[in-house]
Design an enzyme around this catalytic site. Structure first.
Site, PDB file in Angstrom:
ATOM      1  N   LEU A 103       0.906  -1.092   0.021  1.00 55.48           N
ATOM      2  CA  LEU A 103      -0.089  -0.050   0.025  1.00 55.48           C
ATOM      3  C   LEU A 103       0.660   1.227  -0.039  1.00 55.48           C
ATOM      4  O   LEU A 103       1.704   1.365   0.611  1.00 55.48           O
ATOM      5  CB  LEU A 103      -0.795   0.094   1.378  1.00 55.48           C
ATOM      6  CG  LEU A 103      -2.055  -0.866   1.346  1.00 55.48           C
ATOM      7  CD1 LEU A 103      -2.932  -0.864   2.730  1.00 55.48           C
ATOM      8  CD2 LEU A 103      -3.039  -0.354   0.432  1.00 55.48           C
ATOM      9  N   ASP A 104       0.585   2.136  -0.938  1.00 49.33           N
ATOM     10  CA  ASP A 104       1.267   3.580  -0.893  1.00 49.33           C
ATOM     11  C   ASP A 104       1.325   4.090   0.472  1.00 49.33           C
ATOM     12  O   ASP A 104       0.399   3.970   1.337  1.00 49.33           O
ATOM     13  CB  ASP A 104       0.760   4.530  -1.763  1.00 49.33           C
ATOM     14  CG  ASP A 104       1.103   3.947  -3.348  1.00 49.33           C
ATOM     15  OD1 ASP A 104       2.031   3.223  -3.509  1.00 49.33           O
ATOM     16  OD2 ASP A 104       0.054   4.435  -4.286  1.00 49.33           O
ATOM     17  N   PRO A 105       2.145   4.959   0.891  1.00 47.51           N
ATOM     18  CA  PRO A 105       2.160   5.826   2.289  1.00 47.51           C
ATOM     19  C   PRO A 105       0.802   6.399   2.456  1.00 47.51           C
ATOM     20  O   PRO A 105       0.348   6.169   3.601  1.00 47.51           O
ATOM     21  CB  PRO A 105       3.415   6.542   2.104  1.00 47.51           C
ATOM     22  CG  PRO A 105       4.386   5.693   1.007  1.00 47.51           C
ATOM     23  CD  PRO A 105       3.484   5.320   0.171  1.00 47.51           C
TER      24      PRO A 105
END
Length: 241
Positions: free
Chosen positions: A44-46
Site C-alpha cells: 500500500l502506498d504511504p
C-alpha cells in the site's frame, strides 16, 4: 533488552495507518515479535490506509498465492488537480477548472474503466526498468517508457458525489494502480484529477473488519497476538495440504 520469543507462523490482518510505508508496517511488527521472517501480501502506498496481510514465519511461503488475489478499495478522487505522483502526496503540476459535471456523466466516465485493459504504470512506482526503480528516476526529473500491464476492474461504483470530489468503491486484480485510474479518469474528463484518499477494504476473503491497527497489535501480549493468527492451511487451503 528484547528477549528471544517463540517463533510464530500464520497470517495477521493489519489496518495500515497513513504516512506509513508497507516496509514500516513490517518493521514495527518485526520489533514487536522479535523475529525477522515477516513479509506481506500486497503493498500500500504511504498515503493509503487499510488492509495489509502480514505473513509471519512459514506463512511467507504462501506470499505468491495471497498477492495474486483480487483487492477491494474505497477512496476519493479530486477533479481539477494533477500531481506528479497521481495522488495527494505529490506536487501539483496543473490546476484546471472543473466543469459542472452531472452524477450521470461521472458514472459514465467510470464505466469506461470497467473490464479487461492494459494500464501504464506511473513513474512514481517501485517497478524497475533496467534495474532502477521508476520512482528514483522520477525524483531526478526523468521519465522512461513503461510497458503497459494487464489488469481487470470488476467493479467501479460511485458512492458519493460532491464536486470537485467524489467517492468510489472498486474491485480489481493485483498490480492495479488505483491512483493511475484516478489520473486517467481526469484526463478523459478533460480537467485532470488525482487520488485524494484510498483505503483497502478487502483482499478476496480477507476483510478489513477483521484487522487490528498497528497500535492495537503492539499493545497486545504475545499470546493474544498468537490467537489472532490465521493458520497457513486456512489462509491458503487450495495450495496447502
Amino acid at each position: 533488552m528484547i528477549q528471544p520469543r517463540k517463533e510464530l507462523d500464520g497470517v495477521l490482518l493489519v489496518d495500515k495507518p497513513t504516512a506509513h510505508t508497507s516496509h514500516d508496517v513490517v518493521a514495527r511488527l518485526r520489533r514487536k515479535l522479535n523475529m525477522k521472517r515477516i513479509g506481506h501480501a500486497g503493498t500500500l502506498d504511504p498515503m493509503a490506509t487499510g488492509l495489509m496481510i502480514l505473513l509471519i514465519g512459514k506463512a511467507t511461503t504462501i506470499s505468491q498465492y495471497l498477492t495474486s488475489l483480487d483487492k477491494e478499495y474505497e477512496g476519493t478522487i479530486e477533479l481539477g488537480k494533477v500531481t506528479d505522483s497521481q495522488d495527494a502526496d505529490g506536487e501539483v503540476l496543473s490546476t484546471l477548472p472543473v466543469p459542472p459535471f452531472t452524477e450521470a456523466e461521472i458514472r459514465a466516465a467510470m464505466a469506461g474503466f470497467m473490464g479487461d485493459q492494459y494500464q501504464t504504470p506511473p513513474m512514481y512506482s517501485a517497478i524497475k526498468v533496467d534495474g532502477v526503480p521508476l520512482y528514483k528516476t522520477a525524483r531526478k526529473g526523468g521519465e522512461v517508457e513503461r510497458e503497459p500491464r494487464f489488469i481487470r476492474v470488476s467493479s467501479f461504483e460511485l458512492t458519493r458525489f460532491a464536486l470537485p470530489q467524489f467517492d468510489f468503491r472498486l474491485r480489481c486484480t493485483k498490480g492495479t494502480y488505483v491512483r493511475t485510474i484516478a489520473h486517467d479518469l481526469g484526463q478523459r474528463l478533460g480537467c485532470g484529477a488525482h487520488l485524494a484518499a484510498l483505503r483497502r477494504t478487502a483482499t478476496d476473503k480477507f476483510k478489513l473488519a477483521d484487522a487490528l491497527t498497528l497500535d492495537a497489535i503492539e499493545a497486545l501480549p504475545l499470546p493474544e497476538i498468537e490467537k489472532r493468527l490465521i493458520p497457513v492451511y486456512q489462509a491458503a487451503p487450495s495450495i496447502v495440504g
